[in-house]
Write a protein that holds these residues in place. Sequence first.
Motif, mmCIF file in Angstrom:
data_model
loop_
_atom_site.group_PDB
_atom_site.id
_atom_site.type_symbol
_atom_site.label_atom_id
_atom_site.label_comp_id
_atom_site.label_asym_id
_atom_site.label_seq_id
_atom_site.Cartn_x
_atom_site.Cartn_y
_atom_site.Cartn_z
ATOM 1 N N LYS A 176 0.835 -1.205 0.000
ATOM 2 C CA LYS A 176 0.000 0.000 0.000
ATOM 3 C C LYS A 176 0.869 1.253 0.000
ATOM 4 N N LEU A 177 1.911 1.256 0.821
ATOM 5 C CA LEU A 177 2.780 2.424 0.921
ATOM 6 C C LEU A 177 3.512 2.685 -0.393
ATOM 7 N N LEU A 178 4.020 1.633 -1.023
ATOM 8 C CA LEU A 178 4.717 1.808 -2.298
ATOM 9 C C LEU A 178 3.779 2.383 -3.354
ATOM 10 N N HIS A 179 2.548 1.900 -3.376
ATOM 11 C CA HIS A 179 1.565 2.452 -4.314
ATOM 12 C C HIS A 179 1.346 3.938 -4.061
ATOM 13 N N LEU A 196 1.443 -3.441 -6.194
ATOM 14 C CA LEU A 196 0.460 -4.433 -6.607
ATOM 15 C C LEU A 196 1.003 -5.843 -6.423
ATOM 16 N N LYS A 197 2.260 -6.045 -6.767
ATOM 17 C CA LYS A 197 2.883 -7.360 -6.628
ATOM 18 C C LYS A 197 2.848 -7.828 -5.162
ATOM 19 N N LEU A 198 3.208 -6.935 -4.241
ATOM 20 C CA LEU A 198 3.258 -7.304 -2.829
ATOM 21 C C LEU A 198 1.864 -7.583 -2.261
ATOM 22 N N ILE A 199 0.891 -6.772 -2.655
ATOM 23 C CA ILE A 199 -0.454 -6.991 -2.123
ATOM 24 C C ILE A 199 -1.066 -8.257 -2.702
ATOM 25 N N ARG A 200 -0.772 -8.568 -3.944
ATOM 26 C CA ARG A 200 -1.232 -9.853 -4.491
ATOM 27 C C ARG A 200 -0.627 -11.020 -3.701
ATOM 28 N N GLU A 201 0.651 -10.897 -3.324
ATOM 29 C CA GLU A 201 1.272 -11.931 -2.496
ATOM 30 C C GLU A 201 0.562 -12.034 -1.151
#
Length: 432
Positions: free
Chosen positions: A114-117, A126-131
């Motif tokens: 969320k923070l990176l977005h 998006l990659k991290l939140i999908r994980e």
Amino acid sequence: MSNLQTLFSEAIHLHQQGLLEEAIAKYQAILQSLPVNVNVLGNLGLACRDLGDLSAALRYCRRAADAAPDDSSQQLNLGAVYESMDQPDDARNCYQKALTLTPGNPKALNNLGKLLHMQGNTEQGLKLIRESVAIEPNSPLALNNLGVILSSLGQIKTAIKYTERSLSLAPRHPETLYNLAGLYNCEERYPEAAQLLERLLELQSDHESARHMLAAARGKVTNAAPKQYIVETFDKYAHKFDHHLTESLGYDAPETLATMTREFLATNEHSSFTRGIDLGCGTGLSGAAFSPLTASLTGVDLSPLMLEQAREKNLYQQLECQEVIEFLQGDRNCYDLFIATDVLIYIGNLEPFFAAIQARSENCSIIACSIERLEGDGEYKLCTSGRYAHSRDYLTTQAEKFGFTCVAHRDHTIRKENGKWIVGDLFLLQIK
């Protein structure tokens, strides 16, 4: 010890119910007997954060993290406090440390994503939140955040699917209700959006953003967008504002207005202005276009994060975080150039705007402004987008009431929305 456990359970319950002062009192009572209990310190820090006492929140969460340097939960708590303090780099360091301590931690993946977005790195976010969702598929927060990112990428239908799942798991979560209402609004599902906003207002009667968008969904007319709505909207948008608005939405009103202004100056044998003010300056797009035309430029905006972006461009001699009409009413300076690009779309009734400018105008001052055009009958309208559209006659009539005459006008497309151009108008108005 059993009494302390009971007290801790009571504190958690009060915290969950939103009774923060009572919860904090109980956490502090426990600390008198257990001064380095990391769970109590961490919860107390979050309760202070929720209450708005960020200095106390930071103090308690730092104590917890120092007492348990290998506890990823305390890093997550500390990172959350740093986020609330608008210190994203410190927050990111905490989330990354939590992931180092517990690889694959779904909460850390979600928070960091969320923070990176929010910082503009949407692809990695998006990659991290999908994980995170793959590991913990029933996490309401991760599902909601996934919906937010997909929405920002224009994948509205998929975003709705994840946000609806999030709401089914946490049906009273205010942010999810608001986000899903916004997604329904994008799909022109206005009655469903209104129902969600009504539910949200039942939970939080002071949620001004929800009230504003409910009025928009119902076709009601209001005088102006509330401050909360503007701050929330643009703080979320700040890190990607310039690229998205100019590259994706085709926004070029500042440059076109600046060109109109240069042409006007040349016709009237003037080279520049003495003191300009950029009302609703945002990240400084208008400042970049107009700064060569004025010896001094002040920027005013409600969004702290937008102002951070503007400050980095070194375009303004002064930057102020305030609502534009309130700033003008309290200011003692006078200006010969007023810039208002994409400002009037958040003000319906223009009378207070022109009154405030008149009071701060020097002889022959110029207003360079833009509007989204209201076609058909009426003076102004609150659109389903949450922005206002004005008729050309209404704007010029209100301007004339306060001594301003239209000296230049141009039809102009303002931006794209859902792939279609929004029609607008650009004006130069001069006081005599």
